[in-house]
Design an enzyme around this catalytic site. Structure first.
Site, PDB file in Angstrom:
ATOM      1  N   LEU A  16       0.725  -1.408  -0.095  1.00 50.37           N
ATOM      2  CA  LEU A  16      -0.087  -0.062   0.033  1.00 50.37           C
ATOM      3  C   LEU A  16       0.810   1.253  -0.151  1.00 50.37           C
ATOM      4  O   LEU A  16       0.519   2.296  -0.379  1.00 50.37           O
ATOM      5  CB  LEU A  16      -0.955   0.032   1.044  1.00 50.37           C
ATOM      6  CG  LEU A  16      -1.853  -1.130   1.260  1.00 50.37           C
ATOM      7  CD1 LEU A  16      -2.731  -0.949   2.627  1.00 50.37           C
ATOM      8  CD2 LEU A  16      -3.014  -0.955  -0.033  1.00 50.37           C
ATOM      9  N   GLY A  17       2.058   1.169   0.458  1.00 56.43           N
ATOM     10  CA  GLY A  17       3.025   2.417   0.696  1.00 56.43           C
ATOM     11  C   GLY A  17       3.941   1.903   1.282  1.00 56.43           C
ATOM     12  O   GLY A  17       4.436   1.023   1.950  1.00 56.43           O
ATOM     13  N   GLY A  19       7.602   4.189   3.237  1.00 52.74           N
ATOM     14  CA  GLY A  19       8.217   5.270   3.723  1.00 52.74           C
ATOM     15  C   GLY A  19       9.754   5.284   4.216  1.00 52.74           C
ATOM     16  O   GLY A  19      10.338   4.142   4.047  1.00 52.74           O
ATOM     17  N   GLY A  20      10.304   6.321   4.895  1.00 49.51           N
ATOM     18  CA  GLY A  20      11.669   6.028   5.283  1.00 49.51           C
ATOM     19  C   GLY A  20      11.765   5.100   6.521  1.00 49.51           C
ATOM     20  O   GLY A  20      12.950   4.708   6.740  1.00 49.51           O
ATOM     21  N   GLY A  22       9.514   2.533   7.329  1.00 48.99           N
ATOM     22  CA  GLY A  22       8.677   1.326   7.184  1.00 48.99           C
ATOM     23  C   GLY A  22       7.996   1.032   5.877  1.00 48.99           C
ATOM     24  O   GLY A  22       7.724   1.817   5.124  1.00 48.99           O
ATOM     25  N   VAL A  24       3.731  -0.269   4.507  1.00 51.73           N
ATOM     26  CA  VAL A  24       2.466  -0.751   4.667  1.00 51.73           C
ATOM     27  C   VAL A  24       1.935  -1.668   3.788  1.00 51.73           C
ATOM     28  O   VAL A  24       2.175  -1.323   2.404  1.00 51.73           O
ATOM     29  CB  VAL A  24       1.599   0.318   4.923  1.00 51.73           C
ATOM     30  CG1 VAL A  24       0.095   0.026   5.424  1.00 51.73           C
ATOM     31  CG2 VAL A  24       2.054   1.332   6.125  1.00 51.73           C
ATOM     32  N   LYS A  39       1.445  -2.618   9.095  1.00 53.95           N
ATOM     33  CA  LYS A  39       2.641  -1.382   9.177  1.00 53.95           C
ATOM     34  C   LYS A  39       3.941  -2.202   9.588  1.00 53.95           C
ATOM     35  O   LYS A  39       3.792  -2.331  10.786  1.00 53.95           O
ATOM     36  CB  LYS A  39       2.153  -0.316   9.803  1.00 53.95           C
ATOM     37  CG  LYS A  39       3.294   0.950   9.868  1.00 53.95           C
ATOM     38  CD  LYS A  39       2.886   1.959  10.500  1.00 53.95           C
ATOM     39  CE  LYS A  39       3.665   3.041  10.605  1.00 53.95           C
ATOM     40  NZ  LYS A  39       3.321   4.361  11.366  1.00 53.95           N
ATOM     41  N   ASP A 133       0.626  15.544  13.815  1.00 50.25           N
ATOM     42  CA  ASP A 133       0.913  15.371  12.370  1.00 50.25           C
ATOM     43  C   ASP A 133      -0.395  15.246  11.576  1.00 50.25           C
ATOM     44  O   ASP A 133      -0.401  14.545  10.596  1.00 50.25           O
ATOM     45  CB  ASP A 133       1.910  14.122  12.356  1.00 50.25           C
ATOM     46  CG  ASP A 133       2.539  14.516  10.873  1.00 50.25           C
ATOM     47  OD1 ASP A 133       2.794  15.667  10.255  1.00 50.25           O
ATOM     48  OD2 ASP A 133       3.053  13.369  10.237  1.00 50.25           O
TER      49      ASP A 133
END
Length: 732
Positions: A16-17, A19-20, A22, A24, A39, A133
């Protein structure tokens, strides 16, 4: 450690995605076929203590937030090879993706999304968590017409400082300064996102981070870009001073509702979601989350009591972490599954931060800088609001008194003729904070050439029960038998040696006056009840009395004085409940003094005075139940023939609590002893301690309402310490 590690029992479906820190993935639970979002923390960061503990902390914070507007956490799993959060999978898209396609949204649609995510923030704030955030990428918009909040990676407990991080385009002025997180910080970010939804651009944009910070801290909000009917809502939400924003997301929702109804009619929300439906469905169809539609499991069947998974996942991979410092772990197929053991992290306690209300009266020559404390992190949002209302009352009352003074045309004209401005200042200091009591002193000063009387310079105190939000007055402090003329005479006698010059006398005029005054309010000229004629606060060493001698009838030149009475001279005058709140021992007369020994099983315990006793007959056992109807408290002790270990008894008891809709907040066990505490399905507190032997067990259990926690903490502790299990090596 590699990225190929997967949570046992789950098969990865699609990414699904990333990032820096981890990635998902969409995964399927093999036993049930249910789709979830997992995640994963990148493997190389598991050895980084700071990052790994931050990941665990996200699980701990998220576990306490239960709302249809927050993506649910089902489990947290950690092994030597990896760590992962198992979460609800939502059939929808991020607000960021929606804005990339639509650029701007109709006001009703933007308001509908804002409302849903604010409700998610409200649930977080009620659990004492500040998101820190809030941004378009962290808001999911579902096909079912809901907005959900995700990603608590930067979250912090309300009132605590976290990393000085966030998304710069949406960061509040206090967040740039690294101040502790507060609900108003999230309100600011949500309002920035709302501004972007209806205008197509962020409220402030700049080439450098320093320029962006300056704009958020000093620049006016460009309200000309938004519809006029929405300007007051945005101006409130993006106020530079957090004290002038809605104090919580819940309060902001109420203002949003009123604004939306007035501007767009009572059907605004339905129209808003209807306009979004086609776009959201089309975007969702392009993602792996489209599988949720065909799988028929958009609504996850797993329930979350207190944030912990209690359905099929709990049976497969255990319970979520609720503490960074887990006390124990089970091993199943090589995977470490941390269970709900240990207390919450130390910084989960109620937080107090001193705020400042600065401003200039719009119509009167009054300027002010008034400090007041604000608490955060309370388990009950209603009680927290009650506490904060009480803590702000002194400065609100101060401003009101100044305005009333200038309501006199003669005084107002005099002030204006002399070019004077009433500069009001208040300094707030926390005298004492315990788990159940907060004592605050406010010192008020006034700079003015016209209103210069010394009575405008004074101190006052506020004492609040942190369990109920009640403001404590003399009747909640002193024993009833002290609130009479004799009791006040005793208090006067004890205070006298601690004053500078003793209790003064009234002015002598001929044959009148000249009598020594006392602390008794009933002896003042205006009269009153037999209570201390002074503001009272509490410190770690004693009671603080703010005495205004002129108010007691002395000459005005006598002024004011702060007098401290040590606790060893005051204990016998104070209510046992207050002493418990102060963390001090009550007098011997308030201690329980009756012992009960069970003739069959041989256990013994101390029993609080005044409790009604009745037999208690568990399966293959015997005991007694003691009840105080006025407090709604029950204390049950029993023995039973039972060959299970303490760990086995604890596991069964914990499972029963969750199955009945309750919440376990602490549990621990060794070979022979266990403790279990939390909240029942009815919201009442329970505490259980048990002892297990080879043939039998002995157990004690308290159940009581939250509002009586302060006065029952000591009896619970004493009965637990005094409980003796008897012989557990044989059946009885």
């Amino acid at each position: 450690m590699t990225e190929t590690w997967q949570v046992p029992g789950f098969a990865e479906v699609d990414v699904l995605g990333t990032g820096g820190f981890g990635r998902v993935v969409l995964a399927k639970h093999e036993a049930s076929g249910q789709l979830v979002a997992v995640k994963y923390l990148h493997g190389e960061f598991l050895a980084d203590r700071g990052i790994a503990e931050g990941f665990r902390r996200e699980a701990w914070l998220l576990r306490g937030v239960v709302s249809p507007h927050v993506v649910r956490l089902f489990e947290f799993v950690e092994s030597p090879r990896g760590a992962a959060l198992v979460m609800e999978a939502v059939p929808g898209v991020s607000l960021r993706a929606l804005l990339a396609t639509e650029n701007t949204l109709a006001p009703e649609s933007a308001l509908a999304i804002l409302k849903g995510s604010l409700l998610g923030l409200a649930a977080a704030h009620a659990a004492g968590v500040v998101h820190r955030d809030y941004k378009p990428g962290n808001v999911l918009v579902s096909r079912e017409g809901e907005s959900k909040l995700v990603d608590f990676g930067l979250a912090t407990l309300d009132g605590h400082s976290g990393l000085a991080a966030g998304s710069p385009s949406y960061m509040a002025p206090e967040q740039w300064a690294g101040s502790p997180g507060m609900p108003a910080t999230d309100v600011y970010a949500a309002t920035c996102v709302f501004f972007q939804c209806i205008t197509g651009h962020r409220p402030f944009e700049a080439d450098t981070t320093d320029q962006l910070r300056s704009l958020h801290e000093r620049a006016s909000v460009p309200l000309d870009a938004v519809p006029e009917v929405l300007r007051p809502l945005i101006a409130r939400g993006m106020a530079k001073d957090p004290a002038w924003r809605p104090p919580s997301a819940e309060a902001f929702v109420a203002e949003l509702e009123a604004t939306a109804r007035a501007a767009y009619g009572k059907d605004w929300e339905r129209r808003g979601w209807k306009r979004l439906a086609t776009s959201v469905a089309a975007l969702t169809a392009l993602t792996p989350l489209a599988l949720l539609t065909t799988a028929g499991i958009a609504a996850a069947p797993v329930t979350a009591a207190g944030g912990a998974g209690t359905g099929v996942f709990a049976a497969t991979v255990g319970k979520i972490v609720v503490s960074v410092l887990a006390i124990g772990a089970l091993v199943a197929g090589g995977v470490w599954i941390y269970s709900r053991l240990g207390d919450a992290p130390r910084d989960a306690a109620l937080s107090v931060a001193v705020q400042t209300a600065n401003g200039q009266d719009a119509t009167l020559p009054i300027s002010y800088s008034l400090q007041y404390p604000q608490v955060s992190g309370h388990a009950d949002a209603v009680v927290q609001q009650r506490i904060n209302d009480a803590l702000r009352t002194p400065i609100d009352r101060r401003l009101q008194s100044l305005r009333q003074e200038l309501a006199d045309p003669e005084i107002l004209n005099m002030v204006r003729e002399r070019g004077d401005t009433l500069n009001a200042r208040t300094t707030a200091v926390v005298l004492l904070q315990t788990p159940s009591l907060l004592s605050v002193r406010y010192d008020h000063t006034l700079d003015s050439a016209v209103i210069a009387h010394s009575s405008w310079q004074f101190g006052e105190t506020v004492n609040v029960d942190l369990t109920t939000g009640q403001v404590l007055g003399p009747r909640e402090m002193f024993r009833p038998e002290v609130l009479n003329a004799a009791g006040m005479a005793t208090l006067t006698e004890r205070l006298t040696p601690h004053t500078k010059n003793g209790f003064c006398s009234t002015p002598a005029i001929g044959d009148y006056g000249g009598e020594q005054v006392s602390i008794d309010a009933a002896e003042r000229i205006q009269g009153g009840d037999h209570v201390p004629a002074a503001d009272i606060g509490f410190t770690g060493t004693g009671m603080v009395f703010l005495i205004k001698w002129y108010d007691l009838g002395c000459v005005e030149a006598a002024g004011q004085e702060t007098v401290t009475l040590p606790y060893d001279e005051a204990t016998d005058l104070l209510r046992p409940q207050l002493l418990t709140m102060l963390g001090r021992e009550a007098s011997a007369s308030s201690a329980p003094g009756k012992t009960y020994t069970n003739p069959r099983f041989g256990f013994s315990t101390l029993v609080p005075e005044g409790y009604d006793a009745s037999p208690y007959s568990p399966p293959d056992g015997d005991g007694m139940q003691y009840t105080d109807a006025a407090l709604g408290a029950t204390f049950t002790v029993w023995g039973a023939n039972d060959g299970r270990t303490a760990q086995e008894i604890l596991a069964a008891a914990s499972k029963e609590v969750v199955a009945e809709g309750g919440q376990v907040t602490h549990q621990a066990a060794n070979e022979t002893t266990y403790t279990l505490s939390g909240y029942g399905a009815d919201g009442r507190i329970f505490y259980e301690r048990g002892y297990a032997g080879s043939a039998s067990r002995a157990t004690m259990r308290w159940v009581y309402p939250r509002e009586h926690k302060a006065e029952l903490d000591t009896p619970v502790e004493r009965t637990a310490d005094a409980f003796h299990p008897g012989d557990l090596t044989q059946r009885h």
